[in-house]
Design an enzyme around this catalytic site. Structure first.
Site, PDB file in Angstrom:
ATOM      1  N   CYS A   1     -11.233   2.737   0.305  1.00 35.18           N
ATOM      2  CA  CYS A   1      -9.807   3.026   0.496  1.00 35.18           C
ATOM      3  C   CYS A   1      -9.404   2.176   1.684  1.00 35.18           C
ATOM      4  O   CYS A   1     -10.110   2.171   2.713  1.00 35.18           O
ATOM      5  CB  CYS A   1      -9.603   4.508   0.801  1.00 35.18           C
ATOM      6  SG  CYS A   1      -7.937   4.913   1.404  1.00 35.18           S
ATOM      7  N   THR A   2      -8.295   1.451   1.570  1.00 39.32           N
ATOM      8  CA  THR A   2      -7.949   0.504   2.640  1.00 39.32           C
ATOM      9  C   THR A   2      -7.588   1.200   3.953  1.00 39.32           C
ATOM     10  O   THR A   2      -7.599   0.572   5.011  1.00 39.32           O
ATOM     11  CB  THR A   2      -6.785  -0.416   2.205  1.00 39.32           C
ATOM     12  OG1 THR A   2      -5.705   0.400   1.715  1.00 39.32           O
ATOM     13  CG2 THR A   2      -7.243  -1.377   1.122  1.00 39.32           C
ATOM     14  N   HIS A   3      -7.306   2.489   3.883  1.00 34.75           N
ATOM     15  CA  HIS A   3      -7.082   3.220   5.135  1.00 34.75           C
ATOM     16  C   HIS A   3      -8.369   3.330   5.977  1.00 34.75           C
ATOM     17  O   HIS A   3      -8.306   3.417   7.200  1.00 34.75           O
ATOM     18  CB  HIS A   3      -6.594   4.645   4.858  1.00 34.75           C
ATOM     19  CG  HIS A   3      -5.125   4.753   4.580  1.00 34.75           C
ATOM     20  ND1 HIS A   3      -4.558   4.350   3.390  1.00 34.75           N
ATOM     21  CD2 HIS A   3      -4.106   5.212   5.351  1.00 34.75           C
ATOM     22  CE1 HIS A   3      -3.249   4.578   3.432  1.00 34.75           C
ATOM     23  NE2 HIS A   3      -2.955   5.101   4.620  1.00 34.75           N
TER      24      HIS A   3
ATOM     25  N   ASP B   1       0.871  -1.188   0.000  1.00 34.26           N
ATOM     26  CA  ASP B   1       0.000   0.000   0.000  1.00 34.26           C
ATOM     27  C   ASP B   1       0.903   1.231   0.000  1.00 34.26           C
ATOM     28  O   ASP B   1       2.116   1.124   0.206  1.00 34.26           O
ATOM     29  CB  ASP B   1      -0.913   0.002   1.248  1.00 34.26           C
ATOM     30  CG  ASP B   1      -1.872   1.192   1.274  1.00 34.26           C
ATOM     31  OD1 ASP B   1      -2.368   1.599   0.203  1.00 34.26           O
ATOM     32  OD2 ASP B   1      -2.111   1.739   2.370  1.00 34.26           O
ATOM     33  N   SER B   2       0.294   2.399  -0.202  1.00 38.04           N
ATOM     34  CA  SER B   2       1.066   3.639  -0.089  1.00 38.04           C
ATOM     35  C   SER B   2       1.531   3.860   1.356  1.00 38.04           C
ATOM     36  O   SER B   2       2.626   4.371   1.593  1.00 38.04           O
ATOM     37  CB  SER B   2       0.200   4.817  -0.530  1.00 38.04           C
ATOM     38  OG  SER B   2      -1.022   4.809   0.192  1.00 38.04           O
TER      39      SER B   2
ATOM     40  N   CYS C   1      -4.508  -1.650  -1.893  1.00 43.91           N
ATOM     41  CA  CYS C   1      -4.692  -0.222  -2.144  1.00 43.91           C
ATOM     42  C   CYS C   1      -5.647  -0.069  -3.320  1.00 43.91           C
ATOM     43  O   CYS C   1      -5.343  -0.528  -4.429  1.00 43.91           O
ATOM     44  CB  CYS C   1      -3.345   0.411  -2.471  1.00 43.91           C
ATOM     45  SG  CYS C   1      -3.432   2.152  -2.928  1.00 43.91           S
ATOM     46  N   ASN C   2      -6.802   0.536  -3.081  1.00 42.57           N
ATOM     47  CA  ASN C   2      -7.776   0.732  -4.155  1.00 42.57           C
ATOM     48  C   ASN C   2      -7.246   1.696  -5.209  1.00 42.57           C
ATOM     49  O   ASN C   2      -7.479   1.514  -6.403  1.00 42.57           O
ATOM     50  CB  ASN C   2      -9.080   1.305  -3.586  1.00 42.57           C
ATOM     51  CG  ASN C   2      -9.786   0.335  -2.657  1.00 42.57           C
ATOM     52  OD1 ASN C   2     -10.681  -0.379  -3.070  1.00 42.57           O
ATOM     53  ND2 ASN C   2      -9.371   0.278  -1.401  1.00 42.57           N
TER      54      ASN C   2
ATOM     55  N   GLU D   1      -3.641   7.224   9.265  1.00 43.80           N
ATOM     56  CA  GLU D   1      -2.200   7.108   9.554  1.00 43.80           C
ATOM     57  C   GLU D   1      -1.949   7.470  11.025  1.00 43.80           C
ATOM     58  O   GLU D   1      -1.165   6.828  11.706  1.00 43.80           O
ATOM     59  CB  GLU D   1      -1.397   8.048   8.638  1.00 43.80           C
ATOM     60  CG  GLU D   1      -1.402   7.651   7.167  1.00 43.80           C
ATOM     61  CD  GLU D   1      -0.386   6.562   6.823  1.00 43.80           C
ATOM     62  OE1 GLU D   1       0.676   6.496   7.453  1.00 43.80           O
ATOM     63  OE2 GLU D   1      -0.684   5.764   5.901  1.00 43.80           O
TER      64      GLU D   1
ATOM     65  N   TYR E   1      -1.195   8.603  -2.284  1.00 43.03           N
ATOM     66  CA  TYR E   1      -1.308   8.312  -3.714  1.00 43.03           C
ATOM     67  C   TYR E   1      -2.542   8.978  -4.327  1.00 43.03           C
ATOM     68  O   TYR E   1      -2.576   9.267  -5.508  1.00 43.03           O
ATOM     69  CB  TYR E   1      -1.450   6.799  -3.919  1.00 43.03           C
ATOM     70  CG  TYR E   1      -0.152   6.026  -4.036  1.00 43.03           C
ATOM     71  CD1 TYR E   1       1.091   6.647  -3.912  1.00 43.03           C
ATOM     72  CD2 TYR E   1      -0.176   4.653  -4.273  1.00 43.03           C
ATOM     73  CE1 TYR E   1       2.271   5.909  -4.026  1.00 43.03           C
ATOM     74  CE2 TYR E   1       0.988   3.916  -4.393  1.00 43.03           C
ATOM     75  CZ  TYR E   1       2.220   4.546  -4.275  1.00 43.03           C
ATOM     76  OH  TYR E   1       3.359   3.816  -4.402  1.00 43.03           O
TER      77      TYR E   1
HETATM   78  N1  DGL Z   1      -4.888   3.093   0.935  1.00 42.01           N
HETATM   79  C1  DGL Z   1      -5.027   3.611  -0.374  1.00 42.01           C
HETATM   80  C2  DGL Z   1      -6.307   3.134  -1.049  1.00 42.01           C
HETATM   81  O1  DGL Z   1      -6.812   2.081  -0.739  1.00 42.01           O
HETATM   82  C3  DGL Z   1      -4.783   5.050  -0.708  1.00 42.01           C
HETATM   83  C4  DGL Z   1      -4.260   6.045   0.236  1.00 42.01           C
HETATM   84  C5  DGL Z   1      -3.507   7.150  -0.446  1.00 42.01           C
HETATM   85  O2  DGL Z   1      -4.129   8.116  -0.940  1.00 42.01           O
HETATM   86  O3  DGL Z   1      -2.284   7.016  -0.523  1.00 42.01           O
HETATM   87  O4  DGL Z   1      -6.831   3.781  -1.926  1.00 42.01           O
END
Ligand code: DGL
Length: 258
Positions: A184-186, A9-10, A73-74, A151, A41
């Site tokens: 978004c996985t976050h 992931d990012s 990461c989506n 985060e 990202y």
């Molecule tokens: N965790 C990431 C996702 O699932 C993106 C987070 C980012 O913007 O870096 O999209």
């Protein structure tokens, strides 16, 4: 000799997928890799992102000797899955917004997708909605600010509840909304905070359980988990190290990206 499962992931978002992988595949060795030097990202241009994701994943696959890559990461998956599969010599499992299960669940046929600016605007996302939710009203809400809050949360820092409420504010325009896709996985890392900030009860859905299931089908033979799992990062970062330690990963090794 088979290698571990590599999760990419990012930032720390992929840890929401790690939690499911550990639950469903408790014997598997994992390696966590993140491009924290370039986080977030979701606000970066597509052409730059594709090149970067390919370079980081290629370096991480080589460094880890993995049996399979999970792109947790989506933002990366909705853009670069085909390119990754063409470039890498290991199976690649992607993470895309859970539009299909959300459409199955919504009683009012009214969903919202909460994701990064990049993911909500992607043709891949359009296709998902057209294919699986054509009979639903689907709001797309960019919530890049939640990445920062996740985060913070995972590394043990205080989150800003007002910022979370503000990020969710565009969702509450019509009371028929009953299902919210965390694309978004976050965001599942903020599940508790998001559930506490909703204006009325909505079902929260994410892809992590399905990704772990799919990974189990794809990997077959992987290295057995022994001791602490390893991690890789593109920049030194004490807060990231703290977050990874909370998910039982060793201190990240620096990943050099060519
Ligand atoms: N965790 C990431 C996702 O699932 C993106 C987070 C980012 O913007 O870096 O999209």
């Amino acid at each position: 000799m088979p290698g571990p499962i590599l999760i990419f992931d990012s930032g720390v978002g992929g840890l929401s997928v790690v939690a499911e992988l550990r639950r469903q595949l408790p014997g598997a060795a994992l390696v966590y890799a993140c491009d924290n030097a370039m986080l977030p990202y979701g606000l970066r241009p597509d052409a730059w992102l594709v090149a970067r994701i390919l370079a980081v994943c290629e370096a991480a696959v080589t460094a880890s000797g993995c049996a399979a890559l999970v792109v947790a990461c989506n933002t990366a998956s909705t853009l670069a899955l085909d390119a990754l599969r063409a470039r890498l010599c290991v199976p690649v499992v992607g993470t895309v917004p859970a539009i299909k299960p959300a459409a199955r669940l919504s009683r009012n046929r009214h969903l919202a997708l909460l994701a990064t600016s990049a993911t909500v605007a992607r043709p891949y996302t359009e296709r998902l909605i057209r294919e699986f939710a054509s009979d639903c009203r689907v709001e797309r809400v960019a919530a890049d600010g939640l990445v920062v809050q996740a985060e913070r949360q995972v590394s043990g820092d205080a989150v800003d509840e007002d910022a979370i409420r503000a990020a969710l504010a565009p969702l509450w325009r019509s009371p028929t909304l009953d299902t919210l896709v965390l694309g978004c996985t976050h965001f599942p890392l903020l599940h508790r905070e998001i559930a506490a900030a909703v204006s009325w009860p909505v079902t929260l859905i994410d892809s992590s359980a399905a990704i772990a299931r799919r990974t189990g089908q794809v990997v077959g033979d992987v290295a057995a988990h022994r001791g602490v799992d390893a991690s890789l990062a593109t920049a030194p970062d004490a807060r990231l190290a703290r977050a990874l330690a909370r998910f039982e990963f060793a201190e990240p090794r620096l990943l050099t990206v060519g």
